[in-house]
Design an enzyme around this catalytic site. Structure first.
Site, PDB file in Angstrom:
ATOM      1  N   LYS A  42       0.871  -1.179   0.000  1.00 39.97           N
ATOM      2  CA  LYS A  42       0.000   0.000   0.000  1.00 39.97           C
ATOM      3  C   LYS A  42       0.904   1.224   0.000  1.00 39.97           C
ATOM      4  O   LYS A  42       1.413   1.632   1.037  1.00 39.97           O
ATOM      5  CB  LYS A  42      -0.888  -0.027   1.256  1.00 39.97           C
ATOM      6  CG  LYS A  42      -2.237   0.662   1.107  1.00 39.97           C
ATOM      7  CD  LYS A  42      -2.172   2.125   0.786  1.00 39.97           C
ATOM      8  CE  LYS A  42      -1.871   2.999   1.984  1.00 39.97           C
ATOM      9  NZ  LYS A  42      -1.612   4.418   1.593  1.00 39.97           N
TER      10      LYS A  42
ATOM     11  N   GLU B 143       9.389   1.578  11.073  1.00 42.23           N
ATOM     12  CA  GLU B 143      10.448   2.575  10.849  1.00 42.23           C
ATOM     13  C   GLU B 143       9.774   3.933  10.863  1.00 42.23           C
ATOM     14  O   GLU B 143       9.017   4.272   9.948  1.00 42.23           O
ATOM     15  CB  GLU B 143      11.150   2.325   9.517  1.00 42.23           C
ATOM     16  CG  GLU B 143      12.068   1.112   9.600  1.00 42.23           C
ATOM     17  CD  GLU B 143      12.872   0.884   8.345  1.00 42.23           C
ATOM     18  OE1 GLU B 143      13.491  -0.182   8.258  1.00 42.23           O
ATOM     19  OE2 GLU B 143      12.879   1.754   7.455  1.00 42.23           O
TER      20      GLU B 143
ATOM     21  N   CYS C  29      13.930  10.778   6.881  1.00 40.81           N
ATOM     22  CA  CYS C  29      13.798  10.377   8.287  1.00 40.81           C
ATOM     23  C   CYS C  29      15.122  10.488   9.034  1.00 40.81           C
ATOM     24  O   CYS C  29      15.153  10.740  10.228  1.00 40.81           O
ATOM     25  CB  CYS C  29      13.271   8.960   8.368  1.00 40.81           C
ATOM     26  SG  CYS C  29      14.279   7.795   7.452  1.00 40.81           S
TER      27      CYS C  29
ATOM     28  N   GLU D 219       9.096  16.781  14.738  1.00 41.37           N
ATOM     29  CA  GLU D 219       9.669  16.465  13.428  1.00 41.37           C
ATOM     30  C   GLU D 219       8.999  17.361  12.381  1.00 41.37           C
ATOM     31  O   GLU D 219       7.802  17.234  12.119  1.00 41.37           O
ATOM     32  CB  GLU D 219       9.416  14.984  13.082  1.00 41.37           C
ATOM     33  CG  GLU D 219      10.123  14.568  11.812  1.00 41.37           C
ATOM     34  CD  GLU D 219       9.770  13.147  11.366  1.00 41.37           C
ATOM     35  OE1 GLU D 219       8.601  12.764  11.439  1.00 41.37           O
ATOM     36  OE2 GLU D 219      10.697  12.436  10.929  1.00 41.37           O
TER      37      GLU D 219
HETATM   38  P1  NAD Z   1       2.333   8.611   7.392  1.00 42.37           P
HETATM   39  O1  NAD Z   1       2.498   7.877   8.666  1.00 42.37           O
HETATM   40  O2  NAD Z   1       1.324   9.681   7.313  1.00 42.37           O
HETATM   41  O3  NAD Z   1       1.951   7.591   6.212  1.00 42.37           O
HETATM   42  C1  NAD Z   1       2.758   6.492   5.890  1.00 42.37           C
HETATM   43  C2  NAD Z   1       1.893   5.435   5.241  1.00 42.37           C
HETATM   44  O4  NAD Z   1       0.969   4.950   6.202  1.00 42.37           O
HETATM   45  C3  NAD Z   1       1.050   5.926   4.062  1.00 42.37           C
HETATM   46  O5  NAD Z   1       1.034   4.930   3.057  1.00 42.37           O
HETATM   47  C4  NAD Z   1      -0.316   6.095   4.683  1.00 42.37           C
HETATM   48  O6  NAD Z   1      -1.364   5.981   3.748  1.00 42.37           O
HETATM   49  C5  NAD Z   1      -0.336   4.950   5.659  1.00 42.37           C
HETATM   50  N1  NAD Z   1      -1.292   5.089   6.766  1.00 42.37           N
HETATM   51  C6  NAD Z   1      -1.720   6.227   7.379  1.00 42.37           C
HETATM   52  N2  NAD Z   1      -2.629   5.925   8.330  1.00 42.37           N
HETATM   53  C7  NAD Z   1      -2.767   4.576   8.345  1.00 42.37           C
HETATM   54  C8  NAD Z   1      -3.576   3.673   9.092  1.00 42.37           C
HETATM   55  N3  NAD Z   1      -4.412   4.086  10.031  1.00 42.37           N
HETATM   56  N4  NAD Z   1      -3.444   2.358   8.830  1.00 42.37           N
HETATM   57  C9  NAD Z   1      -2.604   1.896   7.892  1.00 42.37           C
HETATM   58  N5  NAD Z   1      -1.841   2.710   7.129  1.00 42.37           N
HETATM   59  C10 NAD Z   1      -1.928   4.037   7.354  1.00 42.37           C
HETATM   60  O7  NAD Z   1       3.773   9.128   7.007  1.00 42.37           O
HETATM   61  P2  NAD Z   1       4.182  10.087   5.782  1.00 42.37           P
HETATM   62  O8  NAD Z   1       3.763  11.472   6.131  1.00 42.37           O
HETATM   63  O9  NAD Z   1       3.719   9.470   4.503  1.00 42.37           O
HETATM   64  O10 NAD Z   1       5.777   9.954   5.797  1.00 42.37           O
HETATM   65  C11 NAD Z   1       6.624  10.752   6.557  1.00 42.37           C
HETATM   66  C12 NAD Z   1       7.028  10.055   7.839  1.00 42.37           C
HETATM   67  O11 NAD Z   1       7.723   8.845   7.554  1.00 42.37           O
HETATM   68  C13 NAD Z   1       7.994  10.874   8.679  1.00 42.37           C
HETATM   69  O12 NAD Z   1       7.615  10.829  10.022  1.00 42.37           O
HETATM   70  C14 NAD Z   1       9.333  10.153   8.488  1.00 42.37           C
HETATM   71  O13 NAD Z   1      10.264  10.344   9.518  1.00 42.37           O
HETATM   72  C15 NAD Z   1       8.896   8.745   8.367  1.00 42.37           C
HETATM   73  N6  NAD Z   1       9.936   7.936   7.716  1.00 42.37           N
HETATM   74  C16 NAD Z   1      10.694   7.078   8.489  1.00 42.37           C
HETATM   75  C17 NAD Z   1      11.703   6.322   7.914  1.00 42.37           C
HETATM   76  C18 NAD Z   1      12.554   5.401   8.751  1.00 42.37           C
HETATM   77  O14 NAD Z   1      13.261   4.589   8.176  1.00 42.37           O
HETATM   78  N7  NAD Z   1      12.537   5.484  10.058  1.00 42.37           N
HETATM   79  C19 NAD Z   1      11.955   6.434   6.556  1.00 42.37           C
HETATM   80  C20 NAD Z   1      11.182   7.328   5.805  1.00 42.37           C
HETATM   81  C21 NAD Z   1      10.160   8.059   6.408  1.00 42.37           C
END
Ligand code: NAD
Length: 503
Positions: free
Chosen positions: A190, A265, A299, A396
């Protein structure tokens, strides 16, 4: 024709098919419309609609989970050497289409050509690396006891869900999907709603390279709909999730009823600590690179600069000069260093911190402004005069925004560095070896670089502590997640078994 014009012309060719058909879900090797209708994918470069995207619902997830379930036995039982060959072919096919992937990624996310051209190749490298681990993935140990010969082996978990964010989406998706496939799992992916293009390219490329139908399925849509259904589906054995910490808690709850194995992550507010004995020129380059590359939407970015007060003034002055010089512009122009932020929502979030900084009494030493109104462009920003209690130091921001905080002693630097809910990465700049050892030993982070920017080496463990995540990727750690350990004990003789009911 300029390089930008040439890139735009190529992009136009690559987007034509998306404009015509939109992006459909890919389930069991077939294109399927989303049961929830469609949503529009918007380019942050000029706010134009790129195409319609299938809005996946619980029914679509159910179909994809069933397809992954049906494809599992054959994929699991395929000879490892054969599976390896297919994954290598996927890597080669990614390389062949690296330009298309990179251009689509830039247009979809606002990331710059400068960085994304390499990210597509890193995606290929992820497949190649894990393909090479396939043959040994099931190998275990032989542990003898006095009466038993124990043999351990690893078996793939089954169909797994992969949920990815919008920052460098192609590279991150391959980082999760390649080891899952190498382990022998099948996948329902997804992708983030803000960046669906290259997820579609990935499944297409993989199938064309010989991945059997149903081994990788892609269901687009929103987190609360398709994402939620995926985390709750009983046929899905585990969820590999990359995204915000808050979402990580939500999906952990969603997966509780079906006892999902979770790999999270999550976010970061990573410190870079610069001591006055460091190679300051090199440190300056790294500090700038680690927050302003990839639009700061990274991240592992070092978003908190902890700088020793003896050098603070001079270091910040040099920083301001360089930050003011960073080129913001069209992401497909090879000279551009920062492109637009991914979406209106994210643009509003990041720019909202300019006011927060002012209200908290920090100084906006560079940037703090938007650029034009055609897309979601911002100037790279530096906040100075900050302390670690401010929101700009705790939350963040996930954009090209750096908060500089002074410290006077090693103890104080460590206390500030660790005073955060997060613990993904840390970067330490010092030429004092024993200090580096002492400091890194006590710094709370999953990954630390000393006198270096973040340089990823695939066999090393990747992941965070505290609110930055649970679990590790990389090397064999990826297989630990996607596989189940199994111990089989064979009696080596006819040992005495306690007898009940004989009296
Ligand atoms: P997000 O958490 O909003 O979304 C990530 C994914 O989760 C999307 O595909 C979204 O549709 C899905 N999602 C959202 N709500 C959900 C739910 N209730 N159930 C299942 N899936 C759901 O994050 P974002 O804004 O897309 O990405 C940025 C974030 O990702 C930042 O916090 C960043 O630090 C983090 N990130 C972490 C790493 C790491 O390796 N630690 C790497 C890249 C990004």
């Amino acid at each position: 024709m300029s390089a930008l014009e040439a890139n735009l012309a190529k992009l136009d060719g690559f987007l034509a098919r998306f404009r015509k058909t939109g992006i459909l879900n890919r389930i069991g090797g077939e294109d399927r419309a989303g049961q929830g209708g469609t949503f529009a994918s918007i380019s942050p470069v000029d706010k134009s609609v790129i195409c319609d995207v299938a809005r996946g619902s619980a029914e679509d997830i159910d179909a994809a989970a069933k397809a992954a379930h049906e494809a599992f036995a054959a994929w699991r039982d395929m000879a490892a050497t054969e599976r390896r060959k297919i994954l290598i072919r996927v890597a080669e096919a990614i390389e062949d289409r690296a330009e298309e992937i990179a251009l689509c990624e830039c247009w979809d996310t606002g990331q710059t050509w400068r960085f994304m051209s390499k990210a597509a190749l890193r995606g290929a490298e992820n497949f190649r690396y894990f393909a090479d681990q396939v043959v040994a993935a099931r190998d275990g140990q032989h542990l003898r006891s006095p009466t038993l010969m124990n043999v351990t082996t690893r078996v793939p978990l089954g169909p797994v869900g992969v949920i990815t964010p919008w920052n460098t989406p192609f590279m991150l998706s391959t980082w999760k999907i390649a080891p899952a496939l190498a382990a022998g799992c099948t996948v329902v992916h997804k992708p983030a709603e803000a960046s669906p293009l290259t997820a579609r390219l990935l499944v297409e490329i993989a199938e064309a390279a010989g991945l059997p139908p149903g081994v990788l399925n892609t269901v687009n849509g929103f987190g609360e709909e398709a994402g939620k259904a995926l985390t709750e589906h009983p046929l899905i054995k585990a969820i590999a999730f990359v995204g915000e910490s808050r979402t990580g808690s939500i999906i952990t709850r969603q997966g509780a009823d079906t006892l999902k194995r979770m790999h999270l992550e999550l976010g970061g507010k990573n410190p870079v600590i610069v001591f006055d004995d460091a190679d300051l020129e090199q440190a300056l380059d790294a500090v700038i690179f680690m927050i302003y590359s990839i639009n700061g939407e990274r991240c592992t970015s070092s978003s908190r600069l902890l700088v020793q007060d003896t050098i603070r003034e001079a270091f910040e002055a040099k920083l301001v000069e360089r930050v003011d010089n960073i080129r913001v512009g069209h992401p497909l122009d090879p000279a551009t260093e920062i492109g637009p932020l991914v979406s209106e929502e994210h643009f509003n979030k990041v720019t909202g911190y300019y006011d927060i900084a002012r209200e908290e009494g920090a100084t906006i030493a560079a940037g703090g402004m938007t650029v034009g109104d055609e897309g979601y462009f911002v100037r790279p920003t530096l906040f100075t005069g900050a302390n670690n209690a401010m929101r700009i130091a705790r939350e963040e921001i996930f954009g090209p925004v750096l908060t500089s905080i002074p410290f006077s002693s090693e103890e104080e630097a460590l206390a500030i560095a660790n005073d955060t809910p997060y613990g993904l990465t840390g970067y330490v700049w010092t030429n004092d070896l024993t200090r580096a050892i002492r400091f890194t030993d006590r710094l709370e982070a999953g990954m630390i670089w000393v006198n270096s920017e973040n340089v990823r080496h695939l066999p090393t463990p990747f992941g965070g502590v505290k609110a930055s995540g649970i679990g590790r990727d990389g090397g064999d750690w990826s297989f630990e997640f996607y596989m189940e350990q199994k111990n089989i004990a064979f009696a080596t003789g006819r040992h005495k078994i306690m007898q009940l009911g004989t009296q």
